[in-house]
Scaffold this motif. Sequence first.
Motif, short mmCIF file in Angstrom:
data_model
loop_
_atom_site.label_atom_id
_atom_site.label_comp_id
_atom_site.label_asym_id
_atom_site.label_seq_id
_atom_site.Cartn_x
_atom_site.Cartn_y
_atom_site.Cartn_z
N ALA A 1 0.83 -1.20 0.00
CA ALA A 1 0.00 0.00 0.00
C ALA A 1 0.87 1.25 0.00
O ALA A 1 0.58 2.23 -0.70
CB ALA A 1 -0.93 0.00 1.21
N GLN B 1 0.97 4.30 -2.59
CA GLN B 1 0.83 5.68 -2.13
C GLN B 1 1.98 6.53 -2.66
O GLN B 1 1.77 7.68 -3.04
CB GLN B 1 0.82 5.73 -0.61
CG GLN B 1 -0.54 5.52 -0.01
CD GLN B 1 -0.54 5.64 1.50
OE1 GLN B 1 0.22 4.98 2.17
NE2 GLN B 1 -1.39 6.48 2.02
N GLU C 1 1.24 7.77 -5.77
CA GLU C 1 -0.01 8.55 -5.74
C GLU C 1 -1.17 7.81 -6.39
O GLU C 1 -2.05 8.40 -6.99
CB GLU C 1 0.19 9.93 -6.38
CG GLU C 1 1.19 10.78 -5.61
CD GLU C 1 1.29 12.20 -6.11
OE1 GLU C 1 0.64 12.52 -7.12
OE2 GLU C 1 2.03 12.98 -5.50
N PHE D 1 -3.86 6.38 -5.04
CA PHE D 1 -4.53 6.27 -3.74
C PHE D 1 -5.66 5.25 -3.76
O PHE D 1 -5.95 4.62 -2.75
CB PHE D 1 -5.03 7.64 -3.30
CG PHE D 1 -3.91 8.63 -3.14
CD1 PHE D 1 -3.76 9.68 -4.03
CD2 PHE D 1 -2.99 8.49 -2.12
CE1 PHE D 1 -2.71 10.59 -3.89
CE2 PHE D 1 -1.94 9.39 -1.97
CZ PHE D 1 -1.80 10.44 -2.87
N ARG D 2 -6.29 5.11 -4.90
CA ARG D 2 -7.34 4.07 -4.99
C ARG D 2 -6.73 2.71 -4.75
O ARG D 2 -7.24 1.91 -3.97
CB ARG D 2 -8.01 4.10 -6.37
CG ARG D 2 -9.04 3.01 -6.56
CD ARG D 2 -9.34 2.76 -8.02
NE ARG D 2 -10.03 3.86 -8.63
CZ ARG D 2 -11.36 3.94 -8.76
NH1 ARG D 2 -12.12 2.99 -8.26
NH2 ARG D 2 -11.92 4.96 -9.36
N ALA E 1 -3.93 1.94 -3.30
CA ALA E 1 -3.47 1.82 -1.91
C ALA E 1 -4.66 1.52 -1.00
O ALA E 1 -4.58 0.68 -0.10
CB ALA E 1 -2.77 3.10 -1.47
N GLY E 2 -5.75 2.22 -1.25
CA GLY E 2 -6.94 2.01 -0.44
C GLY E 2 -7.47 0.59 -0.57
O GLY E 2 -7.84 -0.03 0.43
N ARG F 1 -4.76 5.19 7.61
CA ARG F 1 -4.32 5.47 6.24
C ARG F 1 -5.43 5.20 5.24
O ARG F 1 -5.56 5.88 4.23
CB ARG F 1 -3.13 4.58 5.88
CG ARG F 1 -1.81 5.03 6.38
CD ARG F 1 -0.76 4.03 5.88
NE ARG F 1 0.47 4.18 6.62
CZ ARG F 1 1.45 5.00 6.26
NH1 ARG F 1 1.33 5.73 5.18
NH2 ARG F 1 2.55 5.08 6.97
N GLN G 1 -7.76 8.03 4.98
CA GLN G 1 -7.09 9.13 4.27
C GLN G 1 -7.01 8.88 2.78
O GLN G 1 -7.18 9.79 1.97
CB GLN G 1 -5.69 9.35 4.86
CG GLN G 1 -5.72 9.91 6.27
CD GLN G 1 -4.39 9.78 6.99
OE1 GLN G 1 -3.59 8.91 6.70
NE2 GLN G 1 -4.17 10.65 7.96
N ASN G 2 -6.74 7.63 2.41
CA ASN G 2 -6.68 7.30 0.98
C ASN G 2 -8.01 7.56 0.29
O ASN G 2 -8.06 8.11 -0.80
CB ASN G 2 -6.29 5.84 0.79
CG ASN G 2 -4.79 5.66 0.68
OD1 ASN G 2 -4.16 6.19 -0.23
ND2 ASN G 2 -4.22 4.95 1.60
N TRP G 3 -9.07 7.09 0.93
CA TRP G 3 -10.38 7.29 0.29
C TRP G 3 -10.73 8.77 0.19
O TRP G 3 -11.35 9.22 -0.76
CB TRP G 3 -11.47 6.53 1.05
CG TRP G 3 -11.38 5.05 0.95
CD1 TRP G 3 -11.52 4.16 1.97
CD2 TRP G 3 -11.15 4.26 -0.21
NE1 TRP G 3 -11.38 2.87 1.52
CE2 TRP G 3 -11.15 2.91 0.17
CE3 TRP G 3 -10.93 4.55 -1.56
CZ2 TRP G 3 -10.95 1.85 -0.72
CZ3 TRP G 3 -10.72 3.49 -2.46
CH2 TRP G 3 -10.74 2.18 -2.03
N GLN H 1 -8.61 11.07 -0.29
CA GLN H 1 -7.77 11.60 -1.37
C GLN H 1 -8.41 11.42 -2.73
O GLN H 1 -8.28 12.27 -3.60
CB GLN H 1 -6.42 10.87 -1.32
CG GLN H 1 -5.31 11.51 -2.12
CD GLN H 1 -4.73 12.73 -1.45
OE1 GLN H 1 -4.77 12.83 -0.22
NE2 GLN H 1 -4.23 13.66 -2.22
#
Lengths: 976, 305
Positions: free
Chosen positions: A359, A363, A366, A368-369, A371-372, A394, A397-399, A401
């Motif tokens: 993840a 990240q 970038e 983020f999806r 990573a999420g 995290r 935060q990812n979602w 983003q």
Amino acid sequence: MSTDQLQIKLCEFANSLFGSEVEGWIFRCQRYRSILRAVFCLLAVVGCVIDSAAQDEGGTVSVEATLTASELLQAGSEAFDRQNFAGAEQAWQQLETDFGESEEVKAELLWVRPLLAIAKVAKGEFVEALGLIEASLALAATIPNEIVEQLRFWHGVCLLKAERFVDAQHAFGGFYADESHDYERRMEAMILFGMAYIMQGEFSEANAFFADRVTKLKPGKDSETRGRIAVLQLHALMQAGAHDAALVHLKDWYPKMSEITQLAAFQSLALQLGAHFLDAQAYYKSIEALQRIWPRERLLKHQRGRLLDLEARHTGMKLRKASQDSVYKIEGMITRVRREIENFEEISNFDSALRLRLAMAYQGLERFREAGLVLEDMLGRMADDPIVEQASVRLVQNWMQVQRWDKAVEAADGYVSRFGPEGTENLPTVLFLRADALKSAAKYEQAIGAFAALIEQFPKSDMVPKCRFMTGVCWLNAGDHLKAVAAFKEVQKQHPKHALCEDADYWTGMAWSFEQEHQRCRDHLKNHLRRYAKGRYRGDAEFRRAFCLFAMGAYPGAVEGMRKFAVDHPESGYVDESRLLLGDALGAVGEIDAAIAAYRSVTVQSPRYYEDGQFKIGKALRLTSHHARLRKHFGDFIAQHPSSPRIVEAVYWIGWSHMAEEDVEEARRIYWETIDKHGDDPAIVAVEDILLALPKLYPGDARRELGDALRNLSGEAQNAKRTTLLARIAWAEGQFAQARGSEVSQMAESALLRAARLLDPKVHSARMLADCADARFRAGQLQLAADLYSGLRRWNPRAVEKERAYLGLGRIAQAQEDSAAALEWFGRAAKVAVSRDTIAEALLAKAELEVSLGKHADARSTLDGLLGSQYVDGRSKAQGLLAYGRALEAGGDRLKATAYYQRVYVAYGKHLDLVARAYLARGRALEALSEKEKALEVYQELAARADLEAFDASRDVLGRIKVLSGQGSEGTEVVQ
Amino acid sequence: MRRRMVAILLLLGLALPGVAFDVLKLVDDEVPLKVRVDGLGDTFIVARVAIESDGKTRTEQRTIQLADIEFIDFEIPEAEASLLAAPVPGKLEQLRDLWEAKSKWLGVRRSNSGTVGLEVAEVLLRSGEAAKVDVALATFAAIERGDWDTSRQARAQQGKLRCLLALGRPEEALEEAKRVAETAEDPGILVETRLVMAQAARDRFEAMLEENPKWREDDEVREQVTAEYHDTVDQFLYPCLFHGSLEEPAARGLWNAAEVYLLADDREAAQNCASDLLKLYPDSEFAGKAKALLSAPTAEGAGGH
């Protein structure tokens, strides 16, 4: 898992090599001991005194001083058999001590010494064994070759253990080179030769050695060896800092992992490699490494399955009496796999370490999806631990983003349920993010509740001021400006020194402005400017104060305010808007030229304000009858902005100005020219306005000329296949015919149906689509009408005509007896409609359908909505009351229905047709309730109303009056 | 003495020449048996058991309950090993005969029947002929139901999905995929099921786009279409994220995700996917399309899936 832990594990795996080999050696020595037994017999023949000796199963052997040499020999051998190496060592050492001078015993000691060496090896006394081994090897000629082979191998091992690496390599090298030695053992020696490089820290040399050796090995026969080398090579490459090469090696070996016995070690190294690349911010490489690591359970399952398979093969091999070396090889593999499983089972957070790193790599890119998604999956499988807790934060935060608010809320809820009861340090942050996600998803009430809950749960958190401020923002967005003011004031009251006070103060002013409390806004922002003289909202506050003057109609003040603002804050984002408003204010006080100058100062950087300004100039010129200037102005606009969507609107006004100067010919010319030039471009909707304006240029008898011109143009458009122009002409003809009244309605319908055939909902205007769809519906072309309505809805979701599409689709569904669909469409029409007529029509249609379906409660609910709506006119409400009465009657409540009917003629008396119907309906209801006298009164009241004479209801009641008053007989039915 | 010599020789590990036999291990017995299996009943086998005594070997026919057997290690004849090692289309009939003979042993631990069955089914599936693919489907189904080896069961599940898709039965494939995804552990089967589900999601999303081309402007449908959009992309990303070492399906999923992004007019996200694809799977069949997408910012790079 830390780097150190990984390295420890690797060493343990390496050590397992030694353990398995010792066990193998012990099995081999059993053969050798059979030879020793022969030696016992010889000793007995020699006649050495043998005393009895008590022997232990383990530990030392209790040896009496009077034991003979053969007894000591036997005692040692039996102890060795039972793997009581200490006992064996003791017995043999006593043999040497007590009988070592005897020539016979000396000879036998030659045989014993190697076993003694192995006993020491088995006890882990490698350095001590070394001397014995070397002494034995010095007399290799006297020892069976098989024993010599083993001694030579263990010589290397002991040297390795004694950290005499170079000597160990000599030993192993010599062992390997001797092809008479057992093949599998030679492979072992080769591996240990390479390991010696590793143990000396010569990783590049180790890698080079293994890389060379592996090319000489055969897949299949040497699979296990190749697999072991793969693990060691990976380790060596990483230790040598050749991480890129290590990645290549990993990728190369990944498809062949089934050859690797110690798979967990290999994968643990892969995890270490992935972590290295992550730290080095080489994210793609990190992902490539981490992708090739199995989850813990899969690894364990695989290895356990492998273990079972090996054990079964071992059983089969032993029974089929396969060669001992094959059996030993399998046994070695079994030991390694078993040991690896035991070690790996102790590593509990392998999966979370893997997933978290993956993840983090995404990240870093970038993504983020991605990573999420990785974190979400990880959290769904892991038990709670500190890594999982951090990952949960995290995830939220990812979602956030990627603006997946629903996911952010869901993740936050998950965090709260898992870690909330513990009250972790991150909990306030997560709760804040959750509330923020709700706000961003426009779920303002829920967001407000969430912010409030956070404040209550963590009153001392540094999030609290922000929560209060965001509460105000939510109220603003929800349109409750007064509550927003209260929330912003709370920020300043509770946190007077906080940085957000400035923001809260400014937005309080804005809330007053949105609430149309302009003077309060001005006063508040005046104080704001005084308090925050150097604040960041200076410009905005100045603008808003001037705006409020404008909104209050205080134009002179607005002029002054806007001018000052533009001078003081030329860089503000509000400047162009202020120039536009300045123009409006100047126009309002009669300073037209100044207004025009203000409009001209609006820059093209604000396209919408710019064009508004240009058309306001036109309006000003129009109102002051400066027609030539107007024509020049719009002519310049068209020339400078040929792609503007408003150029045809500009042409419209040019034509209008010609008409105003009675130059009809020029107006006509310019309009026809524009229609011809832009008429086939569906994007320029204003052409339709120009078409609709044409009748003004052809008044009275000249209308025929218009018709001819349209027909000619239509013919040309047909020949040139200018479909949009053709459609527009037909549509316009339909509009003209409708405007002329009912006697030409057939012409109107015909024209609209012609236009309908040419329309493409993807490109043509919502207005034309709606008009033509309505025409199709009226003509009974239900499916064709539905196609246009559906197309209108799909391609113009924000058009006001969408309400007509929903209504039309509802009517079609009703005609096709699809009640469920009809109700759905009527409901949607009522929900989106902005036109009063449509709201009323949709609700009435829905209610009537509900009554017909026996859904009386639903019908009443629908009509409650109609009657309570501020957007519905009186006539529609009167219709609603009538419908309500019918619904009540259908539901069996006639008495209540009579009250509703009565309300129609009491409260909506000007709608005479409805009044007449209401009287009649009430009378009938009373009759049904056997209230004949009251019914008669109602009928008589209706009949007495001269203003209702023209309606059928008035005539129809005459028969009922006669019957109820005894002047007539039953059978005189009221005709509706 | 002679006996001792033999014993010594045995201990020295000299292999004796012997007759081929199967090895049967009973649940409650440490010592495995040399057997020659003759037949299989519903709950038992019939085998000739080798009994050694006084240096002689005799056989005794026994009926052994399946429940009492831990495993049977079948001796694989060389001909069979050769056939399995390199089956070619021309040898399909031999494979089918072999499967017919061995299929009844599917559930017996350590039987290689499932391997034979999978080989047959794969050859049939590769033929592309509907009738043969139908037979392949049935074969995969039998292995999924009855094989003792869970990894072969997983391969059979995967094979079933591929058969259903090849037979043009996507709805059944989707239902099957959903069912399998709940319990599957094998990575191959998991990604196949997810890709089937992702494709179904994409079909729904495309239907929604067809119905609501301006969905971003439409308050009534935006939330629903957005949810379908995200679900579709998430599903396509699954192979790369969780089984990224399976290169073909991972690359396929990434490319499909890029195409879905393009459908939703999110060009930047589509190009990010293309970048990832080129970095992680530069040799995949989708690399060319990814390059085209990255190098032509104003042109659509979407192609077929």
